[in-house]
Design a protein around this motif. Structure first.
Motif, PDB file in Angstrom:
ATOM      1  N   ILE A   1      34.218  34.639  34.850  1.00  0.00           N
ATOM      2  CA  ILE A   1      33.665  34.318  36.159  1.00  0.00           C
ATOM      3  C   ILE A   1      33.746  35.590  36.996  1.00  0.00           C
ATOM      4  O   ILE A   1      34.461  36.531  36.643  1.00  0.00           O
ATOM      5  CB  ILE A   1      34.424  33.188  36.887  1.00  0.00           C
ATOM      6  CG1 ILE A   1      35.871  33.605  37.180  1.00  0.00           C
ATOM      7  CG2 ILE A   1      34.382  31.895  36.093  1.00  0.00           C
ATOM      8  CD1 ILE A   1      36.553  32.766  38.240  1.00  0.00           C
ATOM      9  N   ALA A   2      32.985  35.613  38.100  1.00  0.00           N
ATOM     10  CA  ALA A   2      33.024  36.798  38.963  1.00  0.00           C
ATOM     11  C   ALA A   2      33.238  36.363  40.403  1.00  0.00           C
ATOM     12  O   ALA A   2      32.820  35.272  40.815  1.00  0.00           O
ATOM     13  CB  ALA A   2      31.723  37.582  38.826  1.00  0.00           C
ATOM     14  N   GLN A   3      33.930  37.200  41.150  1.00  0.00           N
ATOM     15  CA  GLN A   3      34.225  36.892  42.559  1.00  0.00           C
ATOM     16  C   GLN A   3      34.079  38.164  43.385  1.00  0.00           C
ATOM     17  O   GLN A   3      34.242  39.266  42.853  1.00  0.00           O
ATOM     18  CB  GLN A   3      35.663  36.356  42.697  1.00  0.00           C
ATOM     19  CG  GLN A   3      35.873  35.007  42.032  1.00  0.00           C
ATOM     20  CD  GLN A   3      37.345  34.603  41.954  1.00  0.00           C
ATOM     21  OE1 GLN A   3      38.229  35.450  42.049  1.00  0.00           O
ATOM     22  NE2 GLN A   3      37.590  33.311  41.770  1.00  0.00           N
ATOM     23  N   PRO A   4      33.799  38.005  44.693  1.00  0.00           N
ATOM     24  CA  PRO A   4      33.836  39.196  45.535  1.00  0.00           C
ATOM     25  C   PRO A   4      35.278  39.694  45.643  1.00  0.00           C
ATOM     26  O   PRO A   4      36.212  38.935  45.400  1.00  0.00           O
ATOM     27  CB  PRO A   4      33.342  38.684  46.892  1.00  0.00           C
ATOM     28  CG  PRO A   4      33.593  37.225  46.876  1.00  0.00           C
ATOM     29  CD  PRO A   4      33.486  36.789  45.448  1.00  0.00           C
ATOM     30  N   VAL A   5      35.445  40.971  45.969  1.00  0.00           N
ATOM     31  CA  VAL A   5      36.794  41.498  46.146  1.00  0.00           C
ATOM     32  C   VAL A   5      37.392  40.904  47.416  1.00  0.00           C
ATOM     33  O   VAL A   5      36.777  40.962  48.478  1.00  0.00           O
ATOM     34  CB  VAL A   5      36.768  43.035  46.253  1.00  0.00           C
ATOM     35  CG1 VAL A   5      38.179  43.570  46.475  1.00  0.00           C
ATOM     36  CG2 VAL A   5      36.144  43.641  45.020  1.00  0.00           C
ATOM     37  N   ILE A   6      38.558  40.286  47.281  1.00  0.00           N
ATOM     38  CA  ILE A   6      39.243  39.776  48.468  1.00  0.00           C
ATOM     39  C   ILE A   6      40.269  40.830  48.881  1.00  0.00           C
ATOM     40  O   ILE A   6      41.126  41.214  48.088  1.00  0.00           O
ATOM     41  CB  ILE A   6      39.994  38.467  48.165  1.00  0.00           C
ATOM     42  CG1 ILE A   6      39.045  37.405  47.595  1.00  0.00           C
ATOM     43  CG2 ILE A   6      40.714  37.954  49.408  1.00  0.00           C
ATOM     44  CD1 ILE A   6      38.174  36.732  48.600  1.00  0.00           C
ATOM     45  N   THR A   7      40.138  41.317  50.109  1.00  0.00           N
ATOM     46  CA  THR A   7      41.136  42.272  50.586  1.00  0.00           C
ATOM     47  C   THR A   7      42.314  41.478  51.127  1.00  0.00           C
ATOM     48  O   THR A   7      42.275  40.965  52.240  1.00  0.00           O
ATOM     49  CB  THR A   7      40.549  43.157  51.694  1.00  0.00           C
ATOM     50  OG1 THR A   7      39.321  43.712  51.204  1.00  0.00           O
ATOM     51  CG2 THR A   7      41.490  44.274  52.052  1.00  0.00           C
TER      52      THR A   7
ATOM     53  N   ILE B   1      53.745  19.446  38.069  1.00  0.00           N
ATOM     54  CA  ILE B   1      54.166  20.645  38.786  1.00  0.00           C
ATOM     55  C   ILE B   1      52.994  21.609  38.762  1.00  0.00           C
ATOM     56  O   ILE B   1      52.510  21.978  37.692  1.00  0.00           O
ATOM     57  CB  ILE B   1      55.385  21.314  38.117  1.00  0.00           C
ATOM     58  CG1 ILE B   1      56.543  20.327  38.066  1.00  0.00           C
ATOM     59  CG2 ILE B   1      55.786  22.590  38.859  1.00  0.00           C
ATOM     60  CD1 ILE B   1      56.979  19.936  36.703  1.00  0.00           C
ATOM     61  N   CYS B   2      52.527  21.998  39.941  1.00  0.00           N
ATOM     62  CA  CYS B   2      51.395  22.910  40.015  1.00  0.00           C
ATOM     63  C   CYS B   2      51.777  24.068  40.929  1.00  0.00           C
ATOM     64  O   CYS B   2      52.399  23.865  41.964  1.00  0.00           O
ATOM     65  CB  CYS B   2      50.171  22.170  40.569  1.00  0.00           C
ATOM     66  SG  CYS B   2      48.774  23.242  40.916  1.00  0.00           S
ATOM     67  N   GLY B   3      51.429  25.273  40.510  1.00  0.00           N
ATOM     68  CA  GLY B   3      51.628  26.434  41.377  1.00  0.00           C
ATOM     69  C   GLY B   3      50.273  27.037  41.671  1.00  0.00           C
ATOM     70  O   GLY B   3      49.624  27.553  40.764  1.00  0.00           O
ATOM     71  N   SER B   4      49.806  26.921  42.912  1.00  0.00           N
ATOM     72  CA  SER B   4      48.476  27.439  43.257  1.00  0.00           C
ATOM     73  C   SER B   4      48.630  28.753  44.000  1.00  0.00           C
ATOM     74  O   SER B   4      49.492  28.887  44.869  1.00  0.00           O
ATOM     75  CB  SER B   4      47.736  26.432  44.138  1.00  0.00           C
ATOM     76  OG  SER B   4      47.441  25.265  43.397  1.00  0.00           O
ATOM     77  N   ASP B   5      47.794  29.717  43.666  1.00  0.00           N
ATOM     78  CA  ASP B   5      47.880  31.011  44.346  1.00  0.00           C
ATOM     79  C   ASP B   5      46.915  31.051  45.519  1.00  0.00           C
ATOM     80  O   ASP B   5      45.722  30.798  45.361  1.00  0.00           O
ATOM     81  CB  ASP B   5      47.582  32.145  43.360  1.00  0.00           C
ATOM     82  CG  ASP B   5      48.709  32.298  42.347  1.00  0.00           C
ATOM     83  OD1 ASP B   5      49.788  31.709  42.576  1.00  0.00           O
ATOM     84  OD2 ASP B   5      48.516  32.988  41.335  1.00  0.00           O
ATOM     85  N   LEU B   6      47.457  31.369  46.691  1.00  0.00           N
ATOM     86  CA  LEU B   6      46.645  31.448  47.908  1.00  0.00           C
ATOM     87  C   LEU B   6      46.530  32.906  48.349  1.00  0.00           C
ATOM     88  O   LEU B   6      47.493  33.666  48.249  1.00  0.00           O
ATOM     89  CB  LEU B   6      47.303  30.651  49.043  1.00  0.00           C
ATOM     90  CG  LEU B   6      47.585  29.171  48.781  1.00  0.00           C
ATOM     91  CD1 LEU B   6      48.262  28.548  50.000  1.00  0.00           C
ATOM     92  CD2 LEU B   6      46.286  28.434  48.453  1.00  0.00           C
ATOM     93  N   VAL B   7      45.339  33.255  48.848  1.00  0.00           N
ATOM     94  CA  VAL B   7      45.154  34.597  49.410  1.00  0.00           C
ATOM     95  C   VAL B   7      44.435  34.460  50.744  1.00  0.00           C
ATOM     96  O   VAL B   7      43.680  33.517  50.976  1.00  0.00           O
ATOM     97  CB  VAL B   7      44.326  35.497  48.464  1.00  0.00           C
ATOM     98  CG1 VAL B   7      45.091  35.782  47.187  1.00  0.00           C
ATOM     99  CG2 VAL B   7      42.977  34.861  48.138  1.00  0.00           C
TER     100      VAL B   7
END
Lengths: 339, 483
Positions: B411-417, B150-156
């Motif tokens: 880890i670092a990521q750009p800001v996703i609006t 069972i996997c719950g992946s978060d999408l944006v």
């Protein structure tokens, strides 16, 4: 059904029945108070002994007036046997039983708990107390009806019925004891006229007056009332009736031979008893013995169907003594599971 | 009151229902027309009806209380649904299946030959330093070689419309029960739309879950004993545990109901005596699963459970150790895993990420803290991270020190609006940011929920969608445009 769930269901029923009967217990004493002449006023402290909570009550080191005692029995959350505690425990159990219980029951229990908390001040005023207690009794009766009317006759229902009837048998015997434990001089001069009133009150407290009249067709007398509330086979709050219910529901469960043996012991004890012929101390003694029998049946159910308690050696059944001088009351709450 | 959609759209955002010109996107046309007909007053009435229905249905989630214990709150649902066309969804679902397949290959490889390390695609030290790597899982082969059932992946979805995978939850992801209940409520309060639109159903999930769990049974019997293992009523997701057990018709057990006997099989204590269990859908973290193998102070688990599982006498879903791929540094390698194990190009992209564990990338992160989001690799719920653009210089300096001290942990990521969806707040409709959590079941076949749980940040401008921090939810409609 899981043993843990079985235990929670069983105790849920006991808590509900206990709350209702504690309300009845306080009511019977209050009514006696109004009907008896000042020199025979019943003692409120007797209720503390009858509910087996003397130690806890004394440990509070607070007042012992009527008001204090009534508060202790109705509203004290430090008293696990108080009405408020019982309803709270029932609700906590119900929280773990959402998949087992009809949803209306859960919602109603929530409402009832909130209502009781809100109206507590009314419980402590003499003028509004009766109405408050009546409301509790009615609320519990409604819950009982909701369970009867909406639950499948499955293992969970069977466990509910076991808890309800065992608690009811126990509490009815305690309510009868209010009368005997007062040790009122039944033959004292000038008391006779009031004697009947007391037994009438007892019947009304158990909502049994009408049914008594239908079945007995005699005047209200000590011996007939004792027969009726202890040994009637048709009245649902009579001890013997409750024990027969327990027997009926035990037969629906697997591995019940052992418990049925204990139940048989309790039944034949009550069947061969002659409460009507006993004097007050004798009656008190009889009720003590009956309560011990009920405890043995409970222990049997717990050992057969519930998860073992921490440190349980499996010996507890033999530790219960049928002492002929059973002055020690079994506390109401000692066996309840902690959540 | 009529709704003025031309004044609705916030500039610079991607809205799921309203296009840049203020007109409805194709998949949302029927809904927008319907909302306009209803007017905001009637929408308010229906919103209230939805909230009442949720109370009556007893849909709750628990919020931990400061004084210990927790309180049950009514589940927050905004009635305006989020809509995705089935064409777009099919592509996303294929991407999710691909991703989870690669992740399962990876976990199995980690606990066996570690080919991916030997072939130089994945660094050995990242495995060994992953908080959820379980040495006692090495060499164990769970049924079907599957670890993350069972996997719950978060999408944006970002401003430009691209859908990214933000993270994969491979331990005990929750939320699926709310997805199903949201639909029940939506049907009650917006019945007209369900009559006239081809909205794909979501309530298949519990039976799919049950089928997947049954297939894991070590015994070839007629009806395996499947149970749901919960930490108990004070857990924030207890509603869901109880809900899924009820929907699948299986027992909801706690650790204290179970025991591993001398035959190394797992039993539950019932009124009939001890009954053997075949499959455990566990909603308890690895750490608490078995005091003999993991945390000795755990009272939630079952002593000996790992032994029974290692011998193949009971199936656990998800398998212990599956969380090794839950690490956000491991996440940054998923596209490589897809190429390595499946020899395919990733269908769904990761959010571009910098690995602070690698010196050049760390250097870049430290120089661009004011434009990046820095996240702890084992965090969840939006805690413990730095929002570079909105943080003060002092906060950035403090955080930089933390990162330099333990670069592996960040880890670092750009800001996703995050994209927005029209949401009913303060008696009017305003854009609010959303994400999406679909659930993927892996067994003999792979199943993806139809849509998933849309979470919405109810505060204006906020990107925090977690229900524990004031987030709400929406029903998610996959709409078949060809129907």
């Amino acid at each position: 059904m899981l043993s843990r769930v079985a235990e929670n269901v069983y105790w849920l029923a006991r808590y509900l029945e206990r709350a209702e009967n504690t309300a009845r217990l306080v009511n019977v004493n209050a009514k006696l108070l109004l009907d008896l002449p000042p020199e025979y006023r019943p003692d409120w402290l007797a209720l503390i002994d009858i509910t087996g909570s003397r130690e806890l009550f004394d440990a509070r080191e607070k007042g012992t007036e009527e008001r204090d005692i009534v508060h202790f029995l109705i509203a004290d959350l430090d008293n696990p046997g108080s009405i408020l505690s019982s309803v709270r425990s029932a609700r906590e159990n119900a929280r773990t039983l959402r998949d087992v219980l009809p949803n209306e029951v859960w919602e109603h229990m929530n409402e009832l708990f909130m209502e009781i908390k809100e109206k507590l001040p009314a419980a402590l005023s003499k003028r509004t107390r009766f109405h408050f207690l009546q409301r509790i009794i009615r609320g519990m009766q409604t819950l009982t009806g909701e369970l009867e009317g909406t639950m499948s006759r499955n293992d969970a229902f069977t466990l509910l019925m076991l808890g309800r009837n065992l608690e009811r048998a126990d509490m009815t015997s305690r309510i009868v004891d209010v009368r005997s434990a007062q040790l009122l001089p039944a033959d004292a001069p000038g008391f006779r006229p009031f004697d009947t009133i007391q037994w009438l009150n007892l019947l009304k407290t158990l909502s049994g007056y009408q049914m008594y009249r239908l079945s007995q067709r005699t005047l209200v007398s000590r011996s007939a009332v004792l027969e009726f509330v202890l040994r009637d086979l048709q009245f649902p709050r009579a001890c013997l009736f409750c024990l027969k219910e327990v027997e009926h529901f035990l037969r629906a469960l697997p591995r019940s031979a052992g418990v049925l043996g204990s139940l048989g012991g309790a039944r034949s004890f009550l069947e061969s008893a002659t409460p009507a012929t006993l004097d007050q101390p004798g009656l008190h003694e009889l009720i003590d013995q009956l309560q011990l029998h009920i405890i043995v049946v409970h222990e049997g159910i717990a050992q057969t169907y519930f998860p073992p308690r921490a440190g349980d050696t499996g010996q507890s059944q033999s530790q219960i003594q049928f002492s002929s001088d059973a002055r020690q009351r079994k506390p109401l709450f000692s066996e309840a599971p902690s959540i | 009151m009529s709704i003025n959609w031309t004044s609705y759209c916030a500039s610079g955002l991607h809205d799921e229902l309203i296009g840049p010109g203020g007109g409805a996107r194709v998949a949302g046309r029927a809904l927008i027309r319907h909302l306009s007909e209803l007017g905001s007053e009637e929408i308010g009435v229906r919103q209230q009806a939805a909230e009442l229905a949720i109370k009556v249905m007893g849909v709750t989630f628990a919020v931990y209380h400061e004084q210990g214990g927790s309180i049950d709150r009514a589940w927050p649902l905004d009635i305006i649904p989020r809509i995705i066309s089935s064409r777009e969804w099919n592509r996303i679902a294929a991407g999710l299946k691909q991703r989870v397949a690669a992740l399962n290959h990876f976990i199995d490889d980690v606990y066996h030959a570690q080919r991916i390390v030997k072939d130089g695609v994945f660094p050995h030290h990242v495995i060994m330093s992953s908080k959820n790597f379980r040495p006692n899982c090495v060499g164990i082969s769970p049924p079907q070689g599957c670890w993350a059932h069972i996997c719950g992946s978060d999408l944006v979805r970002d401003k430009d419309g691209t859908v990214y995978v933000l993270e994969d939850n491979l331990r005990v992801p929750s939320g699926v029960s709310y997805m199903i209940e949201n639909r029940q409520v939506a049907k009650r309060v917006l019945p007209e739309l369900f009559e006239n639109t081809a909205i794909l159903p979501v309530d298949d999930y519990p039976s799919q879950l049950h089928e997947m769990l049954v297939a894991l049974s070590p015994r070839r019997g007629p009806l395996p004993e499947v149970v749901v293992l919960t930490p108990g009523i004070y857990n924030s997701a207890y509603f869901e545990h109880s809900y899924l057990a009820r929907q699948m018709g299986c027992e909801l057990v706690e650790g204290r109901d179970l025991a591993v006997h001398d035959d190394d099989c797992v039993y539950m204590q019932t009124i009939h005596g001890w009954t053997r269990i075949d499959v455990i859908y566990r909603r308890i973290d690895d750490d608490f699963l078995d005091p003999e193998s993991f945390r000795a102070d755990s009272t939630l688990g079952v002593p000996g459970l790992m032994r029974a599982w290692a011998k193949g006498n009971v199936a656990l879903a998800n398998a212990p150790g599956a969380g090794v791929a839950d690490d956000k540094l491991v996440y940054t390698y998923v596209p490589e895993m897809i190429r390595y194990y499946l020899d395919e190009d990733p269908i769904l992209p990761n959010v571009p990420s910098w690995r602070c564990a690698e010196p050049e990338q760390l250097e870049h992160v430290l120089h661009h803290l004011d434009s990046l989001v820095v996240k702890p690799v084992d965090g969840s719920g939006g805690y413990g991270m730095l929002m570079g653009p909105t943080a003060s210089q002092r906060e950035r300096n403090q955080f930089a020190a933390q990162v330099k001290a333990a670069p592996r942990n960040f880890i670092a990521q750009p800001v996703i609006t995050l994209s927005t969806v029209p949401t009913f707040v303060n008696d009017r409709i305003e854009p609010r940011h959303v994400d999406l959590r679909p659930f993927i079941l892996s067994g003999p076949k792979t199943y993806v929920t139809t849509g998933g749980l849309t979470r919405v940040a109810l505060r204006e401008g906020s990107l925090v969608v977690n229900s524990s921090q004031g987030g709400g939810s929406k029903d998610t409609w996959i709409v078949d445009m060809e129907a």
